[in-house]
Design a protein around this motif. Sequence first.
Motif, short mmCIF file in Angstrom:
data_model
loop_
_atom_site.label_atom_id
_atom_site.label_comp_id
_atom_site.label_asym_id
_atom_site.label_seq_id
_atom_site.Cartn_x
_atom_site.Cartn_y
_atom_site.Cartn_z
N LEU A 1 0.84 -1.21 0.00
CA LEU A 1 0.00 0.00 0.00
C LEU A 1 0.87 1.25 0.00
O LEU A 1 0.61 2.20 -0.73
CB LEU A 1 -0.95 0.00 1.20
N ALA A 2 1.93 1.24 0.80
CA ALA A 2 2.84 2.39 0.86
C ALA A 2 3.55 2.59 -0.48
O ALA A 2 3.66 3.72 -0.97
CB ALA A 2 3.85 2.21 1.99
N GLU A 3 4.02 1.51 -1.07
CA GLU A 3 4.72 1.60 -2.36
C GLU A 3 3.84 2.18 -3.46
O GLU A 3 4.33 2.87 -4.36
CB GLU A 3 5.22 0.22 -2.80
N GLU A 4 2.56 1.90 -3.39
CA GLU A 4 1.63 2.38 -4.42
C GLU A 4 1.00 3.72 -4.05
O GLU A 4 0.12 4.20 -4.75
CB GLU A 4 0.53 1.34 -4.67
N GLY A 5 1.42 4.34 -2.95
CA GLY A 5 0.89 5.64 -2.54
C GLY A 5 -0.56 5.59 -2.10
O GLY A 5 -1.28 6.58 -2.19
N ALA A 6 -0.97 4.42 -1.60
CA ALA A 6 -2.38 4.23 -1.23
C ALA A 6 -2.60 4.35 0.27
O ALA A 6 -3.61 3.89 0.78
CB ALA A 6 -2.85 2.87 -1.73
N ASP A 7 -1.69 4.97 0.97
CA ASP A 7 -1.80 5.07 2.43
C ASP A 7 -1.74 6.52 2.91
O ASP A 7 -1.15 6.81 3.93
CB ASP A 7 -0.69 4.26 3.10
N LEU B 1 -9.76 -1.43 5.40
CA LEU B 1 -9.35 -1.96 4.10
C LEU B 1 -8.50 -3.22 4.30
O LEU B 1 -8.72 -4.24 3.63
CB LEU B 1 -8.55 -0.91 3.33
N ILE B 2 -7.55 -3.17 5.20
CA ILE B 2 -6.68 -4.31 5.47
C ILE B 2 -7.50 -5.50 5.97
O ILE B 2 -7.30 -6.64 5.55
CB ILE B 2 -5.57 -3.93 6.48
N MET B 3 -8.46 -5.24 6.84
CA MET B 3 -9.30 -6.33 7.34
C MET B 3 -10.14 -6.93 6.21
O MET B 3 -10.34 -8.15 6.16
CB MET B 3 -10.20 -5.84 8.48
N GLN C 1 -4.70 1.43 -4.37
CA GLN C 1 -5.08 0.35 -3.47
C GLN C 1 -5.25 -0.96 -4.25
O GLN C 1 -4.77 -2.01 -3.82
CB GLN C 1 -6.37 0.70 -2.74
N ILE C 2 -5.93 -0.89 -5.39
CA ILE C 2 -6.15 -2.09 -6.20
C ILE C 2 -4.81 -2.65 -6.70
O ILE C 2 -4.57 -3.85 -6.62
CB ILE C 2 -7.10 -1.80 -7.38
N ARG C 3 -3.93 -1.77 -7.18
CA ARG C 3 -2.61 -2.23 -7.62
C ARG C 3 -1.87 -2.92 -6.49
O ARG C 3 -1.28 -3.99 -6.66
CB ARG C 3 -1.77 -1.06 -8.15
N ALA C 4 -1.89 -2.30 -5.31
CA ALA C 4 -1.19 -2.86 -4.16
C ALA C 4 -1.76 -4.22 -3.76
O ALA C 4 -1.01 -5.16 -3.49
CB ALA C 4 -1.27 -1.89 -2.98
N ILE C 5 -3.06 -4.32 -3.73
CA ILE C 5 -3.71 -5.58 -3.33
C ILE C 5 -3.40 -6.67 -4.34
O ILE C 5 -3.08 -7.81 -3.96
CB ILE C 5 -5.22 -5.37 -3.15
#
Length: 154
Positions: free
Chosen positions: A85-91, A100-102, A136-140
């Motif tokens: 999430l951090a790498e994709e700037g989604a945080d 979201l994590i849950m 978020q989608i990319r990270a997931i």
Amino acid sequence: MKLNINKKLIEVDVRPDEFLLETLRKLGYLSVKEGCQSSSCGVCGVLLDEKIILSCTYLTVRAEGKAIATLEGVRERSKFLVDFLAEEGADQCGYCAPGLIMAVMSLENELVNPTEEEIYHYLDGNLCRCTGYKGQIRAIKKYLELRSTRSEVV
């Protein structure tokens, strides 16, 4: 009543009309956020017997005898996802992150190789004001892809 929260039995007094969100916050589980109080924002998401529920409208008395997991209880398991999430700037602000994590943990528990449509389905109702959800989608997707290759190796 006794609640099984993050694999610990905790005895707690609750009102008959008390929602699980209130109980968890009262017990110090601050990763469980309060947003809408109507099950429409997702920030109060916790796992109940490994499936996501929205704790703001779930009566605490219904949780007796079930396993409740908050972000505090899945911290180790969620570390890899947080990194993605951090790498994709989604945080950005992080307010929506615990719910979201849950939701992703629930998705992992229930589906082996989810499609993008299934990922969107699990995130339905997880509101985020800061991102356009693409990060978020990319990270997931990257997280799930790595998870599947990791489990194939083991």
